[in-house]
Design a protein around this motif. Structure first.
Motif, short mmCIF file in Angstrom:
data_model
loop_
_atom_site.label_atom_id
_atom_site.label_comp_id
_atom_site.label_asym_id
_atom_site.label_seq_id
_atom_site.Cartn_x
_atom_site.Cartn_y
_atom_site.Cartn_z
N VAL A 127 -38.99 -32.41 4.02
CA VAL A 127 -38.32 -32.11 5.28
C VAL A 127 -36.80 -32.06 5.09
N VAL A 128 -36.25 -33.06 4.40
CA VAL A 128 -34.80 -33.09 4.16
C VAL A 128 -34.37 -31.89 3.34
N GLY A 129 -35.14 -31.56 2.30
CA GLY A 129 -34.80 -30.42 1.46
C GLY A 129 -34.82 -29.11 2.23
N ILE A 130 -35.81 -28.94 3.10
CA ILE A 130 -35.90 -27.72 3.90
C ILE A 130 -34.75 -27.63 4.90
N VAL A 131 -34.39 -28.76 5.50
CA VAL A 131 -33.28 -28.77 6.46
C VAL A 131 -31.97 -28.46 5.76
N VAL A 132 -31.71 -29.11 4.63
CA VAL A 132 -30.46 -28.89 3.90
C VAL A 132 -30.36 -27.45 3.39
#
Length: 298
Positions: free
Chosen positions: A155-160
């Motif tokens: 999730v963090v990787g997709i948001v960033v």
């Protein structure tokens, strides 16, 4: 029809009365969260074949790690990293297309998995069946923690990386001109794909994880248009499919991973039917509006 006549017993009691069903529910929801956000870009970028290759590419790592008594999760991760590295190497060091490199490595890793599996004494075939098709009812707290970490990373990787992934998907030339380094963004997406596959194989199996990567996101893309909405909708649809699949498996003694995967595909066909019905209902109104506009302009 117990799910209608006695909804509490059918929908609620399995999760309140069975600890393994509660663990299975959490594992399924974490799998959905991990795969759906990454799967959105897999669908939008047309990377389904790549997702399938990764799902099969982890098998030799799993088999080898099991035989030597090593962590199968780390074995799967090592195989996924090797697959990503091989695709990147062939793509950038040869005139072959990415699709060709994926096909070559797909066959190579699958063949290696068969060789490794056939070299053992055969006593571990039951465990390898679990790796192929999942064993969500055998998930423990350690597995849940690892899945939670993988879901958070995804999730963090997709948001960033959302802006880079978005521009790279719809206009790679513009991404390059804007200094977004599309090759690096593509490598990051491959890494997230590898993490989602590795984190999910114990839940639904390496052969069925593709259903959760592709089907919920594909279904969501039929219903909404904006990328963030597709992701949210994909997570919701995946959760619905997971819950229904788990309950059907519990009440009818079917394979949990396969039943959940089948539920994602059934939802896709329901969405296709719904969108076609709505399109047919709205067509007369659009035609009448177009005729009125044409008459007014005349």
């Amino acid at each position: 029809m117990q799910f209608l006549t006695d909804p509490i017993a059918w929908w609620i009691d399995p999760f309140t009365q069975s600890a393994f069903m509660r663990n299975a529910l959490w594992a399924a929801l974490l799998t959905v969260a991990t795969t759906s956000v990454v799967g959105t870009w897999v669908v939008l970028r047309g990377m389904t074949f790549l997702g399938d290759a990764f799902a099969h590419g982890v098998l030799p790592g799993i088999a080898a790690a099991y035989i030597v008594g090593f962590s199968t999760t780390l074995g799967a991760l090592a195989a996924a990293v090797a697959m990503a590295g091989g695709i990147y190497l062939i793509r950038n060091c040869s005139p072959l297309s990415e699709e060709t490199s994926i096909g070559v490595l797909f066959v190579g890793f699958l063949a290696l998995a068969v060789v490794v599996m056939s070299s053992g004494a055969g006593a571990y075939s039951g465990d390898l069946t679990r790796f192929l098709f999942g064993s969500i009812t055998g998930i423990d707290n350690g597995d849940l923690r690892r899945q939670a970490v993988a879901a958070a990373i995804s999730v963090v990787g997709i948001v960033v990386g959302h802006r880079a992934f978005f521009v790279m998907t719809f206009d790679e030339t513009q991404a390059r001109l804007a200094g977004m380094r599309p090759r690096l963004a593509h490598a990051a997406l491959l890494t997230l794909l590898a993490i989602s596959v590795v984190a999910s194989y114990e839940t639904v199996g390496s052969l069925l994880v593709l259903a959760f990567l592709v089907a919920p996101a594909a279904t969501a893309s039929l219903l909404v248009r904006r990328v963030p909405r597709i992701m949210v909708c994909a997570v919701g649809l995946g959760a619905i499919a997971a819950v229904i699949g788990l309950l059907v498996s519990y009440h009818h003694d079917t394979a949990a991973g396969a039943t959940m995967a089948l539920a994602t595909v059934v939802l896709l066909f329901f969405a296709m039917l719904l969108t076609n019905v709505l399109r047919a209902v709205r067509r007369p109104d659009r035609e009448a509006a177009a005729a009125a506009e044409q008459h007014a302009s005349a």
